[in-house]
Design an enzyme around this catalytic site. Structure first.
Site, PDB file in Angstrom:
ATOM      1  CG  ASN A 154      22.537  13.578 -14.565  1.00  0.00           C
ATOM      2  OD1 ASN A 154      22.809  14.687 -14.815  1.00  0.00           O
ATOM      3  ND2 ASN A 154      21.673  12.977 -14.764  1.00  0.00           N
ATOM      4  CD  GLU A 251      23.860  11.463 -25.626  1.00  0.00           C
ATOM      5  OE1 GLU A 251      22.890  11.013 -25.064  1.00  0.00           O
ATOM      6  OE2 GLU A 251      24.173  11.484 -26.463  1.00  0.00           O
ATOM      7  CB  CYS A 285      19.796  10.118 -18.434  1.00  0.00           C
ATOM      8  SG  CYS A 285      21.841   9.695 -19.057  1.00  0.00           S
ATOM      9  CD  GLU A 459      27.202  14.664 -25.233  1.00  0.00           C
ATOM     10  OE1 GLU A 459      26.746  13.747 -24.090  1.00  0.00           O
ATOM     11  OE2 GLU A 459      27.547  15.334 -24.972  1.00  0.00           O
TER      12      GLU A 459
HETATM   13  P1  NAD Z   1      15.685  20.379 -18.554  1.00  0.00           P
HETATM   14  O1  NAD Z   1      15.582  19.537 -19.744  1.00  0.00           O
HETATM   15  O2  NAD Z   1      14.707  20.628 -17.514  1.00  0.00           O
HETATM   16  O3  NAD Z   1      16.884  21.403 -19.218  1.00  0.00           O
HETATM   17  C1  NAD Z   1      18.040  21.109 -19.397  1.00  0.00           C
HETATM   18  C2  NAD Z   1      19.471  21.910 -19.276  1.00  0.00           C
HETATM   19  O4  NAD Z   1      17.988  21.994 -20.480  1.00  0.00           O
HETATM   20  C3  NAD Z   1      19.136  23.055 -18.609  1.00  0.00           C
HETATM   21  O5  NAD Z   1      20.089  23.857 -18.727  1.00  0.00           O
HETATM   22  C4  NAD Z   1      18.226  24.201 -18.824  1.00  0.00           C
HETATM   23  O6  NAD Z   1      18.327  25.322 -18.377  1.00  0.00           O
HETATM   24  C5  NAD Z   1      17.802  23.963 -20.064  1.00  0.00           C
HETATM   25  N1  NAD Z   1      16.458  24.733 -21.186  1.00  0.00           N
HETATM   26  C6  NAD Z   1      15.195  24.669 -20.827  1.00  0.00           C
HETATM   27  N2  NAD Z   1      15.058  25.177 -21.675  1.00  0.00           N
HETATM   28  C7  NAD Z   1      15.218  25.570 -22.706  1.00  0.00           C
HETATM   29  C8  NAD Z   1      15.043  26.159 -24.150  1.00  0.00           C
HETATM   30  N3  NAD Z   1      13.574  26.470 -24.470  1.00  0.00           N
HETATM   31  N4  NAD Z   1      16.133  26.515 -24.574  1.00  0.00           N
HETATM   32  C9  NAD Z   1      17.568  25.948 -24.217  1.00  0.00           C
HETATM   33  N5  NAD Z   1      17.183  25.115 -23.092  1.00  0.00           N
HETATM   34  C10 NAD Z   1      16.813  25.248 -22.218  1.00  0.00           C
HETATM   35  O7  NAD Z   1      16.705  18.781 -17.489  1.00  0.00           O
HETATM   36  P2  NAD Z   1      17.099  18.870 -16.190  1.00  0.00           P
HETATM   37  O8  NAD Z   1      16.026  18.685 -15.455  1.00  0.00           O
HETATM   38  O9  NAD Z   1      18.552  19.598 -16.198  1.00  0.00           O
HETATM   39  O10 NAD Z   1      17.782  16.804 -16.498  1.00  0.00           O
HETATM   40  C11 NAD Z   1      17.404  16.106 -16.360  1.00  0.00           C
HETATM   41  C12 NAD Z   1      16.630  15.785 -18.141  1.00  0.00           C
HETATM   42  O11 NAD Z   1      17.778  15.107 -17.937  1.00  0.00           O
HETATM   43  C13 NAD Z   1      16.171  13.861 -17.365  1.00  0.00           C
HETATM   44  O12 NAD Z   1      14.952  13.918 -18.269  1.00  0.00           O
HETATM   45  C14 NAD Z   1      17.581  13.520 -17.995  1.00  0.00           C
HETATM   46  O13 NAD Z   1      17.263  11.925 -18.385  1.00  0.00           O
HETATM   47  C15 NAD Z   1      18.020  13.859 -18.414  1.00  0.00           C
HETATM   48  N6  NAD Z   1      19.254  13.414 -19.406  1.00  0.00           N
HETATM   49  C16 NAD Z   1      20.175  13.276 -19.776  1.00  0.00           C
HETATM   50  C17 NAD Z   1      21.305  12.147 -20.245  1.00  0.00           C
HETATM   51  C18 NAD Z   1      21.785  11.598 -21.347  1.00  0.00           C
HETATM   52  O14 NAD Z   1      22.943  11.730 -21.848  1.00  0.00           O
HETATM   53  N7  NAD Z   1      20.522  11.331 -22.137  1.00  0.00           N
HETATM   54  C19 NAD Z   1      22.003  13.017 -18.861  1.00  0.00           C
HETATM   55  C20 NAD Z   1      21.880  13.260 -18.187  1.00  0.00           C
HETATM   56  C21 NAD Z   1      20.273  13.848 -17.458  1.00  0.00           C
END
Ligand code: NAD
Length: 485
Positions: A154, A251, A285, A459
Site C-alpha cells: 500500500n 507492523e 492498516c 517505527e
Molecule cells: P502480506 O502479509 O500478504 O505480505 C506482506 C509481505 O510479506 C509481502 O512482501 C510478501 O511477499 C511477504 N511474505 C509473504 N509470506 C512471507 C513469508 N512466509 N516469509 C516472508 N515474507 C513473506 O500483506 P499485503 O497483502 O502485502 O499487505 C496488506 C497487509 O499489510 C494488511 O494486513 C495491512 O494491514 C498490513 N499493513 C500494515 C501496516 C502497518 O504499518 N502496521 C502498514 C501497511 C500494511
C-alpha cells in the site's frame, strides 16, 4: 510526459541493477487500466546470496563511519527525494493505483521525512556512563548488522524509507523485499541512496513472493527482520525469526475503532471517518473501519457522510483532480467484494456504494454499511478496502468495551467536544496509535505501531532506535580484582 516504467533490472544489489531471468515473472499492472507496465523477475537463490553478501560487506565499513557522516548521506537522500517528488509520485501512482493527489503529499514526502529525521538524529545516538563508586560502566550503542525489510503493497516508498532510514542511521545494512504487487518504488529509493553517497551494498532490493522473503528471514547472516504485512504472514515471519533468535519489528493489520460521541463536531467526525476509511481506497492498516457513533447523532452523521461522499472524484489516478482511485489489484478487489456480499447477507444496511464501477481497472465505490453489529464478519475482519462499518452505541463504557473486543490493536480514535472524555477514553483503548479529534496522522516524530496481534515494536521517532540497535555494556574496574582463591 511519458514514463518508461521498466527498470534497468529487477533487483538493486551492490549499487547497481541486476537481473536473473530464471526467476519467476512478476508482471506489474497499472490498477487504473489493468495494463501491464513492466515485467520483473523474482530473485533466484543466487540473487538472494549476492544481496546478502553485498550487505554484509558494506555493513562492516558503514558501521566504522562516524554517525554524523552516516546521517549526512541520509539527509542528502531526503533532499533528492524532495527535489524529485513529482516523478516519484507518478511512479508511486503507477505502482499502487493511488491518486496522484495523494501520492504528491504522502509518499516520497513521508519517505524524505524519515530520511531527514533519522539523518539528523544519527549524530546524537550515544551510549551512557554509569557511575558505580570508583568503578564505572559505559555503554556503546551498536548496530545489529544485516537487517531485512519486507514490505506490503500500500505504501511502497514510505515503507522502504521507514525501515531503511533508522536502520542505516544506526549503522546497519539492509536487504529489502518489496511486495510482489508493487515492486517499482523501492528500486528508486535504492538509486537515490546511492546517489546521496551510500556505499554500494548498503541498501539492496530483491524482488519476489513470500518464498524469497522466507529465505531472507532464515539466513544466519541476518540479525533483524522488519515486516509490514498481514497478521498471518507476521505469525510465520515472527516464528521463523524466533528460531534464529533474531530481532523483529512487526507492523501488521488492524480493525481499528473510531468513537464518535454525540457532542462531537459532526463535520470533523465525518472528515475523520472519510480519511480513515477511503484515503488510498481504504488500503491503510491503521484505518478506523469500525465507526461507533452514539445513537443521538447517528442519523445526522450518516446523512452528512452520504452527502460528503458525493464529492469524491473517482477517476484516473494520474489526474490531480481525482480524489479516489482503484484498488491495488484485481485480487484485492475480489476479496473486498466478498466482504461487501457478506455484509449484505449478514443483515447490515448498505447506505451507499457497494458496487464495482463499469470501467477498466479495479474500481470499487466508497461503501458505507450502517446498523452493523459486533458479530458480523465486516465488523470483525480486516477488509483492507473502501468499506466503512457504522455501529451505534449508548454509553461511553459500552463503546470502550466493544471497541476493545478485537484481537487487533493498531489504532483508535475519539471524536468529542469534551476533552477530558477524549483523554479518558483514549487511555482505556488498547491500541498503539491513537487520535483525539483527528485520524490517521503519522508524523515521523511520533512512534507508530500496534499492540496485541497488530504487531511488535515501533517505527518512526526516537523509539525506533531501540529496534535497530543494541547496547554493549563495559564494566571498568579501577582497583584490583578480588577473587576468592
Ligand atoms: P502480506 O502479509 O500478504 O505480505 C506482506 C509481505 O510479506 C509481502 O512482501 C510478501 O511477499 C511477504 N511474505 C509473504 N509470506 C512471507 C513469508 N512466509 N516469509 C516472508 N515474507 C513473506 O500483506 P499485503 O497483502 O502485502 O499487505 C496488506 C497487509 O499489510 C494488511 O494486513 C495491512 O494491514 C498490513 N499493513 C500494515 C501496516 C502497518 O504499518 N502496521 C502498514 C501497511 C500494511
Amino acid at each position: 510526459m511519458t514514463y518508461d516504467l521498466q527498470p534497468a533490472g529487477s533487483h538493486y544489489i551492490d549499487g547497481a541493477y541486476v537481473d536473473d531471468t530464471a526467476g519467476a515473472e512478476i508482471p506489474v499492472i497499472f490498477a487504473a487500466t489493468g495494463a501491464r507496465i513492466a515485467t520483473l523477475h523474482a530473485a533466484t537463490p543466487a540473487i538472494v546470496e549476492q544481496a546478502l553478501a553485498a550487505a554484509e560487506k558494506a555493513q562492516a565499513d558503514w558501521a566504522k563511519l562516524s554517525p554524523r557522516e552516516r546521517g549526512r548521506v541520509l539527509t542528502r537522500a531526503a533532499q533528492i527525494m524532495r527535489e524529485r517528488n513529482y516523478d516519484l509520485s507518478v511512479l508511486e501512482t503507477y505502482d499502487t493505483g493511488k491518486p496522484l493527489q495523494e501520492t504528491l503529499v504522502a509518499d516520497a514526502t513521508s519517505g524524505a521525512d524519515a530520511l531527514e529525521y533519522f539523518g539528523g538524529l544519527a549524530a546524537s545516538l550515544t551510549g551512557e556512563h554509569i557511575p558505580l563508586g570508583e568503578d564505572w560502566v559505559y555503554t556503546i550503542r551498536e548496530p545489529l548488522g544485516v537487517c531485512v525489510g519486507i514490505g506490503a503493497w500500500n505504501y511502497p516508498t514510505q515503507i522502504a524509507c521507514w525501515k531503511a532510514a533508522p536502520a542505516l542511521a544506526c549503522g546497519n545494512a539492509m536487504v529489502f523485499k518489496p511486495s510482489e504487487t508493487t515492486p517499482l518504488c523501492a528500486l528508486k529509493v535504492a538509486e537515490i541512496l546511492t546517489e546521496a553517497g551510500a556505499p554500494a551494498g548498503l541498501f539492496n532490493v530483491v524482488q519476489g513472493m513470500g518464498e524469497v522473503g522466507a529465505s531472507l528471514v532464515t539466513d544466519p547472516r541476518v540479525a533483524k527482520v522488519s515486516l509490514t504485512g498481514s497478521v498471518p504472514t507476521g505469525r510465520k515471519v515472527y516464528a521463523a525469526a524466533a528460531d534464529g533468535m533474531k530481532h523483529v519489528t512487526m507492523e501488521l493489520g488492524g480493525k481499528s475503532p473510531m468513537l464518535v460521541f454525540d457532542d462531537a463536531d459532526i463535520d470533523n467526525a465525518v472528515g475523520g471517518a472519510i480519511l480513515g476509511n477511503f484515503y488510498s481506497s481504504g488500503q491503510i492498516c491503521s484505518n478506523g473501519t469500525r465507526v461507533f457513533v452514539q445513537k443521538g447523532i447517528k442519523e445526522a452523521f450518516l446523512a452528512r457522510l452520504s452527502e460528503r461522499l458525493k464529492g469524491a472524484v473517482i477517476g484516473d489516478p494520474l489526474d490531480e483532480a481525482t480524489s479516489f482511485g482503484p484498488m491495488v489489484s484485481e485480487q484485492q478487489m475480489t476479496i473486498v467484494q466478498g466482504f461487501i456480499e457478506k455484509g449484505v447477507a449478514e443483515g447490515a444496511r448498505l447506505v451507499t456504494g457497494g458496487k464495482r464501477l463499469d470501467r477498466d481497472g479495479w474500481y470499487l465505490e466508497p461503501t458505507v454499511f450502517a446498523d452493523v453489529t459486533d458479530d458480523m464478519t465486516i465488523a470483525r475482519e480486516e477488509i483492507f478496502g473502501p468499506v466503512m462499518s457504522v455501529l451505534d452505541f449508548d454509553t461511553e463504557e459500552e463503546a470502550i468495551t466493544r471497541a476493545n473486543a478485537t484481537e487487533y490493536g493498531l489504532a483508535a480514535g475519539v471524536f468529542t467536544a469534551d476533552l477530558s472524555r477524549g483523554h479518558r477514553v483514549i487511555g482505556k483503548l488498547k491500541a498503539g496509535s491513537c487520535f483525539i479529534n483527528s485520524y490517521n496522522d503519522a508524523p515521523v516524530e511520533a512512534p507508530f505501531g500496534g499492540v496485541k496481534m497488530s504487531g511488535v515494536g515501533r517505527e518512526n521517532s526516537k523509539a525506533a532506535i531501540e529496534h535497530w540497535s543494541q547496547m554493549k555494556s563495559v564494566y571498568v574496574r579501577m582497583g584490583d580484582v578480588e577473587a576468592p582463591f
